[in-house]
Design an enzyme around this catalytic site. Sequence first.
Site, PDB file in Angstrom:
ATOM      1  N   ASP A 122      31.567  40.529  37.996  1.00 42.28           N
ATOM      2  CA  ASP A 122      31.486  41.687  37.100  1.00 42.28           C
ATOM      3  C   ASP A 122      30.151  41.797  36.378  1.00 42.28           C
ATOM      4  O   ASP A 122      29.942  42.737  35.608  1.00 42.28           O
ATOM      5  CB  ASP A 122      32.615  41.606  36.055  1.00 42.28           C
ATOM      6  CG  ASP A 122      33.750  42.558  36.396  1.00 42.28           C
ATOM      7  OD1 ASP A 122      33.513  43.491  37.180  1.00 42.28           O
ATOM      8  OD2 ASP A 122      34.856  42.365  35.873  1.00 42.28           O
ATOM      9  N   LYS A 140      41.745  46.530  43.986  1.00 41.81           N
ATOM     10  CA  LYS A 140      40.537  45.764  44.318  1.00 41.81           C
ATOM     11  C   LYS A 140      40.792  44.876  45.538  1.00 41.81           C
ATOM     12  O   LYS A 140      39.954  44.792  46.442  1.00 41.81           O
ATOM     13  CB  LYS A 140      40.111  44.915  43.104  1.00 41.81           C
ATOM     14  CG  LYS A 140      39.522  45.774  41.969  1.00 41.81           C
ATOM     15  CD  LYS A 140      39.379  45.001  40.661  1.00 41.81           C
ATOM     16  CE  LYS A 140      38.871  45.920  39.551  1.00 41.81           C
ATOM     17  NZ  LYS A 140      38.845  45.276  38.219  1.00 41.81           N
ATOM     18  N   GLN A 142      40.128  39.709  35.287  1.00 45.69           N
ATOM     19  CA  GLN A 142      40.595  41.042  34.916  1.00 45.69           C
ATOM     20  C   GLN A 142      40.784  41.101  33.395  1.00 45.69           C
ATOM     21  O   GLN A 142      41.412  40.238  32.797  1.00 45.69           O
ATOM     22  CB  GLN A 142      41.904  41.364  35.649  1.00 45.69           C
ATOM     23  CG  GLN A 142      42.424  42.770  35.417  1.00 45.69           C
ATOM     24  CD  GLN A 142      41.485  43.857  35.947  1.00 45.69           C
ATOM     25  OE1 GLN A 142      40.901  43.729  37.021  1.00 45.69           O
ATOM     26  NE2 GLN A 142      41.321  44.929  35.182  1.00 45.69           N
TER      27      GLN A 142
END
Length: 293
Positions: free
Chosen positions: A120, A53, A97
Amino acid sequence: MTAAVIDGRAIAAAVRAELAREVAALAALGVRPGLAAVLVGDDPASLSYVSAKAEACAEIGVFAETVRLPAETTQHALLERIAALNADARFHAILQQLPLPAHLDERAVLDAIRPDKDADGLHPANLGRLLRGDPGGPAPCTPRGVMELLARSGVDPAGKHAVVVGRSLLVGKPLAVLLGGKAAGANATVTLCHTGTADLAAHARRADILVVAAGRPRTVTADMVKPGATVIDVGVNRIDDPTRKRGWRLVGDVDYAGVSEVAGRITKVPGGVGPMTIAMLLANTVRAARLAP
Ligand code: NAP
Protein backbone atom coordinates in the site's frame (compact mmCIF):
# COMPACT_ATOMS: atom_id res chain seq x y z
CA MET A 1 -21.99 21.16 -21.57
CA THR A 2 -22.02 17.56 -20.46
CA ALA A 3 -18.73 16.27 -19.14
CA ALA A 4 -16.89 13.38 -20.78
CA VAL A 5 -16.74 10.43 -18.43
CA ILE A 6 -13.29 9.20 -17.39
CA ASP A 7 -13.98 5.48 -17.35
CA GLY A 8 -12.04 4.00 -14.43
CA ARG A 9 -13.22 0.48 -15.22
CA ALA A 10 -11.87 0.57 -18.77
CA ILE A 11 -8.60 2.23 -17.77
CA ALA A 12 -8.09 -0.23 -14.91
CA ALA A 13 -8.75 -3.13 -17.30
CA ALA A 14 -6.01 -1.81 -19.60
CA VAL A 15 -3.60 -1.58 -16.65
CA ARG A 16 -4.48 -5.13 -15.57
CA ALA A 17 -3.88 -6.44 -19.10
CA GLU A 18 -0.41 -4.87 -19.09
CA LEU A 19 0.29 -6.38 -15.68
CA ALA A 20 -0.91 -9.82 -16.83
CA ARG A 21 1.75 -9.70 -19.56
CA GLU A 22 4.37 -8.80 -16.97
CA VAL A 23 3.22 -11.64 -14.70
CA ALA A 24 3.58 -14.05 -17.64
CA ALA A 25 7.11 -12.78 -18.28
CA LEU A 26 7.98 -13.27 -14.58
CA ALA A 27 6.49 -16.78 -14.71
CA ALA A 28 8.93 -17.61 -17.50
CA LEU A 29 11.70 -16.70 -15.04
CA GLY A 30 10.15 -18.93 -12.36
CA VAL A 31 8.71 -16.04 -10.31
CA ARG A 32 5.05 -15.90 -9.28
CA PRO A 33 4.15 -12.60 -7.61
CA GLY A 34 2.41 -13.17 -4.28
CA LEU A 35 0.24 -10.91 -2.15
CA ALA A 36 -0.83 -11.57 1.44
CA ALA A 37 -3.86 -9.56 2.56
CA VAL A 38 -4.38 -9.39 6.31
CA LEU A 39 -7.92 -8.81 7.51
CA VAL A 40 -8.71 -8.41 11.18
CA GLY A 41 -12.38 -8.75 12.15
CA ASP A 42 -15.41 -9.06 9.89
CA ASP A 43 -16.30 -5.56 8.78
CA PRO A 44 -18.47 -6.21 5.69
CA ALA A 45 -16.96 -3.39 3.58
CA SER A 46 -13.41 -4.59 4.35
CA LEU A 47 -14.41 -8.16 3.56
CA SER A 48 -15.76 -7.18 0.18
CA TYR A 49 -12.68 -5.03 -0.61
CA VAL A 50 -10.34 -7.90 0.29
CA SER A 51 -12.25 -10.42 -1.79
CA ALA A 52 -12.30 -8.03 -4.78
CA LYS A 53 -8.53 -7.64 -4.42
CA ALA A 54 -7.98 -11.42 -4.23
CA GLU A 55 -10.17 -11.93 -7.32
CA ALA A 56 -8.22 -9.29 -9.24
CA CYS A 57 -4.95 -11.03 -8.29
CA ALA A 58 -6.20 -14.42 -9.45
CA GLU A 59 -7.32 -12.94 -12.77
CA ILE A 60 -3.80 -11.87 -13.74
CA GLY A 61 -1.97 -14.85 -12.22
CA VAL A 62 -0.83 -13.27 -8.94
CA PHE A 63 -0.85 -15.69 -6.00
CA ALA A 64 -3.04 -14.20 -3.25
CA GLU A 65 -3.77 -15.39 0.24
CA THR A 66 -6.08 -13.73 2.73
CA VAL A 67 -5.02 -14.04 6.36
CA ARG A 68 -8.20 -13.69 8.40
CA LEU A 69 -7.82 -12.93 12.09
CA PRO A 70 -10.56 -12.49 14.69
CA ALA A 71 -11.55 -8.98 15.80
CA GLU A 72 -10.10 -9.61 19.25
CA THR A 73 -6.59 -10.34 17.91
CA THR A 74 -3.97 -8.68 20.12
CA GLN A 75 -1.39 -6.23 18.85
CA HIS A 76 1.34 -8.73 19.71
CA ALA A 77 -0.32 -11.54 17.76
CA LEU A 78 -0.89 -9.31 14.73
CA LEU A 79 2.73 -8.13 14.74
CA GLU A 80 3.90 -11.75 14.98
CA ARG A 81 1.76 -12.60 11.97
CA ILE A 82 3.19 -9.70 9.98
CA ALA A 83 6.73 -10.81 10.93
CA ALA A 84 5.96 -14.30 9.63
CA LEU A 85 4.67 -12.86 6.34
CA ASN A 86 7.76 -10.63 6.08
CA ALA A 87 9.86 -13.81 6.21
CA ASP A 88 7.67 -15.84 3.86
CA ALA A 89 9.23 -15.87 0.37
CA ARG A 90 5.91 -16.74 -1.30
CA PHE A 91 4.73 -13.20 -0.61
CA HIS A 92 6.37 -10.26 -2.34
CA ALA A 93 3.78 -7.85 -0.97
CA ILE A 94 1.69 -7.55 2.18
CA LEU A 95 -1.49 -5.57 2.54
CA GLN A 96 -2.98 -4.72 5.92
CA GLN A 97 -6.66 -4.00 5.28
CA LEU A 98 -7.75 -0.86 7.15
CA PRO A 99 -9.39 0.23 9.34
CA LEU A 100 -8.24 -1.96 12.21
CA PRO A 101 -10.36 -2.55 15.31
CA ALA A 102 -9.91 0.36 17.74
CA HIS A 103 -7.70 -1.53 20.22
CA LEU A 104 -4.98 -2.03 17.60
CA ASP A 105 -2.27 0.52 16.79
CA GLU A 106 -2.54 1.08 13.04
CA ARG A 107 0.74 2.95 12.72
CA ALA A 108 2.75 0.28 14.54
CA VAL A 109 1.25 -2.37 12.25
CA LEU A 110 2.06 -0.43 9.07
CA ASP A 111 5.59 0.23 10.39
CA ALA A 112 6.07 -3.52 10.90
CA ILE A 113 5.59 -4.40 7.22
CA ARG A 114 8.93 -4.72 5.43
CA PRO A 115 9.22 -1.62 3.20
CA ASP A 116 10.05 -3.75 0.14
CA LYS A 117 6.85 -5.77 0.76
CA ASP A 118 4.68 -2.72 1.40
CA ALA A 119 1.74 -3.23 -1.01
CA ASP A 120 0.00 0.00 0.00
CA GLY A 121 3.03 2.30 0.07
CA LEU A 122 2.12 3.47 3.56
CA HIS A 123 5.36 2.53 5.37
CA PRO A 124 7.12 5.70 6.53
CA ALA A 125 10.19 4.80 4.45
CA ASN A 126 8.05 4.67 1.32
CA LEU A 127 6.13 7.83 2.21
CA GLY A 128 9.54 9.48 2.70
CA ARG A 129 10.61 8.31 -0.77
CA LEU A 130 7.38 9.74 -2.17
CA LEU A 131 8.12 13.09 -0.51
CA ARG A 132 11.67 13.06 -1.90
CA GLY A 133 10.29 12.38 -5.38
CA ASP A 134 12.19 9.08 -5.71
CA PRO A 135 10.72 7.36 -8.76
CA GLY A 136 9.71 3.73 -8.65
CA GLY A 137 8.80 3.29 -4.97
CA PRO A 138 5.39 1.85 -4.08
CA ALA A 139 3.08 4.88 -3.89
CA PRO A 140 -0.22 4.58 -2.00
CA CYS A 141 -2.68 2.88 -4.34
CA THR A 142 -5.52 5.40 -4.52
CA PRO A 143 -3.37 8.50 -5.16
CA ARG A 144 -1.32 6.53 -7.68
CA GLY A 145 -4.56 5.41 -9.30
CA VAL A 146 -5.73 9.01 -9.64
CA MET A 147 -2.43 9.97 -11.31
CA GLU A 148 -2.82 7.06 -13.77
CA LEU A 149 -6.41 8.05 -14.51
CA LEU A 150 -5.28 11.56 -15.41
CA ALA A 151 -2.31 10.37 -17.48
CA ARG A 152 -4.30 7.78 -19.40
CA SER A 153 -7.13 10.18 -20.17
CA GLY A 154 -4.78 12.80 -21.58
CA VAL A 155 -5.06 15.27 -18.70
CA ASP A 156 -1.58 16.68 -18.06
CA PRO A 157 -1.44 18.40 -14.67
CA ALA A 158 1.64 20.45 -15.67
CA GLY A 159 1.03 24.15 -15.15
CA LYS A 160 -2.54 23.53 -14.01
CA HIS A 161 -4.08 24.41 -10.68
CA ALA A 162 -5.02 21.20 -8.87
CA VAL A 163 -7.22 21.37 -5.79
CA VAL A 164 -7.35 18.32 -3.53
CA VAL A 165 -10.17 18.16 -0.96
CA GLY A 166 -9.12 15.95 1.96
CA ARG A 167 -5.72 15.53 3.62
CA SER A 168 -5.71 11.92 4.80
CA LEU A 169 -2.47 9.96 4.71
CA LEU A 170 -4.23 7.37 2.56
CA VAL A 171 -5.42 9.72 -0.17
CA GLY A 172 -5.25 13.52 -0.02
CA LYS A 173 -1.79 14.19 1.37
CA PRO A 174 0.19 11.81 -0.89
CA LEU A 175 -1.90 12.87 -3.88
CA ALA A 176 -1.05 16.53 -3.27
CA VAL A 177 2.64 15.55 -3.21
CA LEU A 178 2.35 13.50 -6.43
CA LEU A 179 0.42 16.21 -8.30
CA GLY A 180 2.92 18.87 -7.26
CA GLY A 181 6.00 16.73 -7.95
CA LYS A 182 8.67 17.87 -10.41
CA ALA A 183 8.02 15.03 -12.80
CA ALA A 184 6.39 14.19 -16.10
CA GLY A 185 2.65 13.77 -15.60
CA ALA A 186 2.71 16.03 -12.53
CA ASN A 187 4.06 19.58 -12.03
CA ALA A 188 0.73 21.07 -10.99
CA THR A 189 0.28 23.96 -8.58
CA VAL A 190 -1.57 22.37 -5.69
CA THR A 191 -4.04 23.61 -3.08
CA LEU A 192 -4.86 21.13 -0.30
CA CYS A 193 -8.23 21.71 1.38
CA HIS A 194 -9.70 20.23 4.57
CA THR A 195 -12.25 21.04 7.24
CA GLY A 196 -10.15 24.00 8.37
CA THR A 197 -10.31 25.58 4.91
CA ALA A 198 -12.15 28.89 4.86
CA ASP A 199 -14.41 29.04 1.80
CA LEU A 200 -13.88 25.65 0.16
CA ALA A 201 -16.09 26.73 -2.75
CA ALA A 202 -13.79 29.64 -3.66
CA HIS A 203 -10.76 27.33 -3.78
CA ALA A 204 -12.61 24.60 -5.67
CA ARG A 205 -13.81 27.08 -8.29
CA ARG A 206 -10.19 27.91 -9.18
CA ALA A 207 -9.34 24.27 -9.89
CA ASP A 208 -8.46 23.03 -13.36
CA ILE A 209 -8.23 19.59 -11.73
CA LEU A 210 -10.44 19.01 -8.69
CA VAL A 211 -9.96 15.81 -6.70
CA VAL A 212 -12.43 15.18 -3.91
CA ALA A 213 -11.63 12.74 -1.09
CA ALA A 214 -13.66 14.00 1.85
CA GLY A 215 -15.91 11.02 2.60
CA ARG A 216 -19.09 13.13 2.55
CA PRO A 217 -21.78 13.13 -0.16
CA ARG A 218 -22.30 16.44 -2.00
CA THR A 219 -19.10 18.00 -0.65
CA VAL A 220 -18.76 19.46 -4.14
CA THR A 221 -21.75 20.82 -6.04
CA ALA A 222 -22.04 22.39 -9.51
CA ASP A 223 -21.62 25.97 -8.25
CA MET A 224 -18.16 25.01 -6.88
CA VAL A 225 -16.73 23.86 -10.21
CA LYS A 226 -15.00 25.86 -12.94
CA PRO A 227 -16.57 25.19 -16.35
CA GLY A 228 -14.48 22.62 -18.20
CA ALA A 229 -12.57 21.42 -15.12
CA THR A 230 -11.53 17.79 -14.63
CA VAL A 231 -13.28 16.37 -11.56
CA ILE A 232 -12.06 13.17 -9.90
CA ASP A 233 -14.38 11.79 -7.23
CA VAL A 234 -12.59 9.52 -4.76
CA GLY A 235 -15.41 9.33 -2.22
CA VAL A 236 -17.39 6.18 -1.54
CA ASN A 237 -20.46 6.74 0.62
CA ARG A 238 -23.37 4.44 1.30
CA ILE A 239 -26.68 6.31 1.29
CA ASP A 240 -30.23 5.04 1.89
CA ASP A 241 -32.16 4.30 -1.27
CA PRO A 242 -35.57 2.70 -0.78
CA THR A 243 -35.89 2.19 -4.56
CA ARG A 244 -33.09 -0.39 -4.39
CA LYS A 245 -33.76 -3.91 -3.20
CA ARG A 246 -30.88 -3.77 -0.73
CA GLY A 247 -32.06 -0.35 0.54
CA TRP A 248 -28.89 1.60 -0.23
CA ARG A 249 -26.56 2.70 -2.99
CA LEU A 250 -23.06 4.06 -3.28
CA VAL A 251 -22.39 7.69 -4.13
CA GLY A 252 -19.23 9.74 -4.26
CA ASP A 253 -18.41 13.09 -2.67
CA VAL A 254 -19.42 14.99 -5.80
CA ASP A 255 -22.99 15.80 -6.82
CA TYR A 256 -22.62 13.95 -10.12
CA ALA A 257 -25.87 15.08 -11.77
CA GLY A 258 -25.12 18.78 -11.29
CA VAL A 259 -21.34 18.76 -11.65
CA SER A 260 -21.36 16.71 -14.86
CA GLU A 261 -23.22 19.62 -16.50
CA VAL A 262 -20.34 21.99 -15.71
CA ALA A 263 -17.14 19.93 -15.70
CA GLY A 264 -15.16 19.00 -18.82
CA ARG A 265 -14.33 15.50 -17.57
CA ILE A 266 -15.55 13.57 -14.59
CA THR A 267 -15.30 10.16 -12.92
CA LYS A 268 -18.29 8.17 -11.72
CA VAL A 269 -18.87 6.36 -8.42
CA PRO A 270 -18.76 3.41 -8.68
CA GLY A 271 -16.58 2.81 -11.74
CA GLY A 272 -14.06 5.62 -11.36
CA VAL A 273 -11.24 5.63 -8.84
CA GLY A 274 -12.16 2.35 -7.10
CA PRO A 275 -11.04 -0.02 -9.90
CA MET A 276 -7.83 2.00 -10.23
CA THR A 277 -7.01 1.51 -6.55
CA ILE A 278 -7.13 -2.26 -7.06
CA ALA A 279 -5.12 -2.04 -10.29
CA MET A 280 -2.40 -0.08 -8.46
CA LEU A 281 -2.32 -2.67 -5.68
CA LEU A 282 -1.60 -5.25 -8.37
CA ALA A 283 1.02 -2.96 -9.88
CA ASN A 284 2.75 -2.56 -6.50
CA THR A 285 2.69 -6.35 -6.00
CA VAL A 286 4.11 -7.13 -9.44
CA ARG A 287 6.74 -4.44 -8.98
CA ALA A 288 7.77 -5.93 -5.61
CA ALA A 289 8.12 -9.36 -7.24
CA ARG A 290 10.20 -7.90 -10.07
CA LEU A 291 12.56 -6.21 -7.60
CA ALA A 292 12.69 -9.05 -5.07
CA PRO A 293 16.20 -10.25 -4.24
P1 NAP B 1 -10.65 10.43 5.88
O1 NAP B 1 -9.43 9.84 6.48
O2 NAP B 1 -11.91 10.48 6.65
O3 NAP B 1 -10.27 11.92 5.44
C1 NAP B 1 -11.22 12.81 4.95
C2 NAP B 1 -10.55 14.14 4.67
O4 NAP B 1 -11.51 15.02 4.11
C3 NAP B 1 -10.01 14.82 5.93
O5 NAP B 1 -8.76 15.42 5.64
C4 NAP B 1 -11.07 15.89 6.23
O6 NAP B 1 -10.53 17.06 6.80
C5 NAP B 1 -11.57 16.23 4.84
N1 NAP B 1 -12.95 16.69 4.84
C6 NAP B 1 -14.05 16.04 5.33
N2 NAP B 1 -15.15 16.79 5.14
C7 NAP B 1 -14.74 17.92 4.54
C8 NAP B 1 -15.40 19.11 4.10
N3 NAP B 1 -16.73 19.26 4.26
N4 NAP B 1 -14.67 20.09 3.53
C9 NAP B 1 -13.34 19.95 3.37
N5 NAP B 1 -12.65 18.86 3.76
C10 NAP B 1 -13.35 17.86 4.34
O7 NAP B 1 -11.02 9.74 4.51
P2 NAP B 1 -10.10 9.04 3.37
O8 NAP B 1 -9.57 7.76 3.85
O9 NAP B 1 -9.16 10.04 2.79
O10 NAP B 1 -11.24 8.74 2.30
C11 NAP B 1 -12.00 9.76 1.72
C12 NAP B 1 -13.11 9.16 0.90
O11 NAP B 1 -12.54 8.41 -0.14
C13 NAP B 1 -14.01 8.18 1.66
O12 NAP B 1 -15.32 8.27 1.14
C14 NAP B 1 -13.42 6.82 1.34
O13 NAP B 1 -14.39 5.79 1.42
C15 NAP B 1 -12.99 7.06 -0.08
N6 NAP B 1 -11.90 6.20 -0.53
C16 NAP B 1 -12.07 5.59 -1.71
C17 NAP B 1 -11.08 4.80 -2.21
C18 NAP B 1 -11.28 4.17 -3.55
O14 NAP B 1 -10.51 3.30 -3.92
N7 NAP B 1 -12.26 4.60 -4.31
C19 NAP B 1 -9.91 4.59 -1.50
C20 NAP B 1 -9.74 5.26 -0.28
C21 NAP B 1 -10.76 6.07 0.19
P3 NAP B 1 -9.80 17.09 8.25
O15 NAP B 1 -8.42 16.53 8.03
O16 NAP B 1 -9.78 18.52 8.61
O17 NAP B 1 -10.64 16.23 9.15
